[in-house]
Scaffold this active site. Structure first.
Site, PDB file in Angstrom:
ATOM      1  N   HIS A  72       0.807  -0.961   0.360  1.00 42.01           N
ATOM      2  CA  HIS A  72       0.036  -0.269   0.089  1.00 42.01           C
ATOM      3  C   HIS A  72       0.572   1.474  -0.294  1.00 42.01           C
ATOM      4  CE1 HIS A  72      -4.135  -2.001   1.973  1.00 42.01           C
ATOM      5  NE2 HIS A  72      -3.011  -2.750   1.433  1.00 42.01           N
ATOM      6  N   TYR A 197      -8.980   5.029   7.802  1.00 43.82           N
ATOM      7  CA  TYR A 197      -9.367   5.296   9.765  1.00 43.82           C
ATOM      8  C   TYR A 197      -9.990   6.798   9.587  1.00 43.82           C
ATOM      9  CZ  TYR A 197      -4.284   2.925  10.388  1.00 43.82           C
ATOM     10  OH  TYR A 197      -3.569   2.483  10.754  1.00 43.82           O
ATOM     11  N   PRO A 289      -3.128  -0.226  19.127  1.00 40.78           N
ATOM     12  CA  PRO A 289      -2.495  -0.388  17.507  1.00 40.78           C
ATOM     13  C   PRO A 289      -3.038   0.652  16.100  1.00 40.78           C
ATOM     14  CG  PRO A 289      -5.026  -1.139  18.952  1.00 40.78           C
ATOM     15  CD  PRO A 289      -3.986  -0.273  19.858  1.00 40.78           C
ATOM     16  N   LYS A 293       1.920  -0.573  15.092  1.00 42.84           N
ATOM     17  CA  LYS A 293       3.250  -0.525  15.617  1.00 42.84           C
ATOM     18  C   LYS A 293       4.057  -1.826  15.208  1.00 42.84           C
ATOM     19  CE  LYS A 293       5.238   3.535  13.335  1.00 42.84           C
ATOM     20  NZ  LYS A 293       5.301   2.422  11.819  1.00 42.84           N
ATOM     21  N   TYR A 381       3.976   6.423  10.217  1.00 40.99           N
ATOM     22  CA  TYR A 381       3.926   4.865   9.561  1.00 40.99           C
ATOM     23  C   TYR A 381       4.306   4.341   8.402  1.00 40.99           C
ATOM     24  CZ  TYR A 381      -0.225   2.840   8.804  1.00 40.99           C
ATOM     25  OH  TYR A 381      -1.260   1.935   9.073  1.00 40.99           O
TER      26      TYR A 381
HETATM   27  C1  PHB Z   1      -5.233  -4.571  11.000  1.00 47.47           C
HETATM   28  O1  PHB Z   1      -5.578  -4.820   9.568  1.00 47.47           O
HETATM   29  O2  PHB Z   1      -4.925  -5.454  11.687  1.00 47.47           O
HETATM   30  C2  PHB Z   1      -4.353  -2.777  11.645  1.00 47.47           C
HETATM   31  C3  PHB Z   1      -4.053  -2.522  10.727  1.00 47.47           C
HETATM   32  C4  PHB Z   1      -3.443  -0.744  10.820  1.00 47.47           C
HETATM   33  C5  PHB Z   1      -3.662  -0.986  12.693  1.00 47.47           C
HETATM   34  C6  PHB Z   1      -4.201  -1.671  13.097  1.00 47.47           C
HETATM   35  C7  PHB Z   1      -4.473  -2.883  12.712  1.00 47.47           C
HETATM   36  O3  PHB Z   1      -3.407   0.450  12.724  1.00 47.47           O
END
Ligand code: PHB
Ligand code: APR
Length: 387
Positions: A72, A197, A289, A293, A381
């Protein structure tokens, strides 16, 4: 039983460490409390920084990751009914992330360890560490074993025994958040090419994926949320509400085959080493989460530990081992800050103070409008190379 490095825990930290040590000619024994099936099925996060992918390449365990992982080049921040793309490629000089489940990384590492016919013992119990001798005692297949070693790597996660063994010398830094994530896996085609997000009045939501036919989504919920209150239809309704767009948006729905609640906390112990015990990964720190990270940080720790051990065994140089904790903690605190920043920017605590809500909105607008602010988010990120 004897080895150079006794590794407690076969999560990403323990298994990557074992592999890096193997490639550097250092012997190790890995001890895991759970069964192979359990650790291979345990659903966890799934975003790999470029440097984590580079490490798995170096470790020679990335073949399936490159076949099945999804590269990505950005993420979307969605709020006020509008989506804003953070373009990692443009903002970080071409860096990207790879979406590949943590348990897939774990499967690949276990397969490599077993193929090398090196010791990895599952379902050990009564694990106890003696940090000054040093040694690890445990029970395996009904027999009591004492493993003597030069160094113990405490890679046994947040609920392990290694951190406890040196609790007297540790300072704990901690924050527990007043919310959690309800996470699902569903058989449905991702509704977006990139992760979304969302900050919404009903709470945070995240749309992620595991493959072209499996999605992973999360909803902010309360830490004591009862899953029985969340039939599938309510989950889809809530996700759709939180991902709303002015021009209309609907998620691709499908069978939900996994549901769970993840608490959110920030946690660090200092130092990460005492006598012959070196803590790595979740045993030493937990991040919420939101910044994706946890696994990346665990792997960054063991890369440092593997190099320090390599120098120690090659020439007796102890400087890397002596500076291990300080070296790791620089990244740990940078990542703690980033994870806290993402968490505070995106979640809506119950009874949110209106002043805080205004600040949050100003911050979201700033990262979407200012190239400097977007760059800062993007470089954290995708993962900072040096901290
Ligand atoms: C996930 O795909 O499980 C995932 C992706 C981004 C995050 C946390 C978990 O910030
Ligand atoms: N003896 C042996 N093994 C143990 C013990 C023990 N007493 N206690 C725990 N373990 C094992 C756990 O069963 C687990 O498999 O240690 C392993 C620790 O692995 P993780 O919890 O995955 O931790 P780590 O390798 O540091 O990876 C961090 O995991 O929690 C996620 O989000 C986090 O992605 C991050 C990653």
């Amino acid at each position: 039983m004897e080895t150079q490095v006794a590794i407690v825990g076969a999560g990403p930290a323990g298994l990557v460490l074992a592999r890096l040590l193997e490639l550097r000619g250092v012997s190790s024994v890995v001890l895991e409390a759970r069964s192979r099936e359990y650790v291979e099925q345990r659903v966890r996060a799934g975003v790999l920084e470029q440097r984590t992918v580079d490490c798995l390449d170096e470790a020679g365990v990335s073949e399936r990751l490159h076949e099945e992982g999804m590269v990505h080049h950005g993420i979307e921040l969605r709020f006020g009914g509008v989506g804003h793309r953070i373009d990692f490629n443009a903002l970080t000089g071409g860096k990207s992330i790879t979406v590949y489940g943590q348990q897939e990384v774990v499967k690949d590492l276990i397969a490599a360890r077993l193929e090398s016919e090196l010791p990895l013992l599952f379902e050990v119990s009564d694990v106890a560490v003696d940090v000054s001798r040093p040694s690890v005692s445990f029970t395996h297949e009904g027999r009591s074993v004492e493993l003597s070693c030069d160094v113990i790597a405490g890679c046994d996660g947040f609920h392990g025994v290694c951190r406890e063994a040196i609790a007297d010398v540790l300072t704990v830094y901690e924050r527990v958040y007043p919310f959690a994530w309800l996470g699902i896996l569903a058989r449905s085609k991702p509704s977006s090419e990139e992760l979304i997000y969302a900050n919404h009045a009903r709470g945070f939501a995240l749309h992620s994926m595991r493959s072209p036919s499996v999605t992973r989504s999360y909803l902010q919920c309360s830490p004591d949320e009862d899953l029985d209150d969340w039939p599938d239809a309510r989950i889809w309704e809530e996700l759709n509400a939180r991902f709303e767009l002015d021009g209309g948006f609907a998620l691709n729905e499908g069978e939900i085959f996994e549901k769970g609640v993840t608490p959110m906390r920030s946690f660090v112990v200092e130092p990460m080493q005492h006598e012959k015990l070196f803590l790595a990964g979740d045993a030493a720190h937990i991040v919420p989460p939101t910044g994706a990270k946890g696994m990346n940080l665990a792997i960054a720790d063991v890369e440092i530990l593997a190099s320090a051990l390599e120098s120690f065994y090659a020439s007796g140089d102890t400087s890397g081992l002596e500076s291990y904790s300080e070296h790791c903690l620089r990244r740990v605190w940078r990542v703690q800050h980033f994870s806290y920043f993402m968490t505070s920017m995106l979640h809506r605590p119950d009874g949110q103070d209106p002043f805080e809500a205004k600040l949050q909105h100003a911050q979201l607008e700033y990262v979407c409008r200012s190239e400097a602010a977007a760059k800062s988010l993007a470089e954290n990120y995708v993962g900072l190379h040096e901290v």
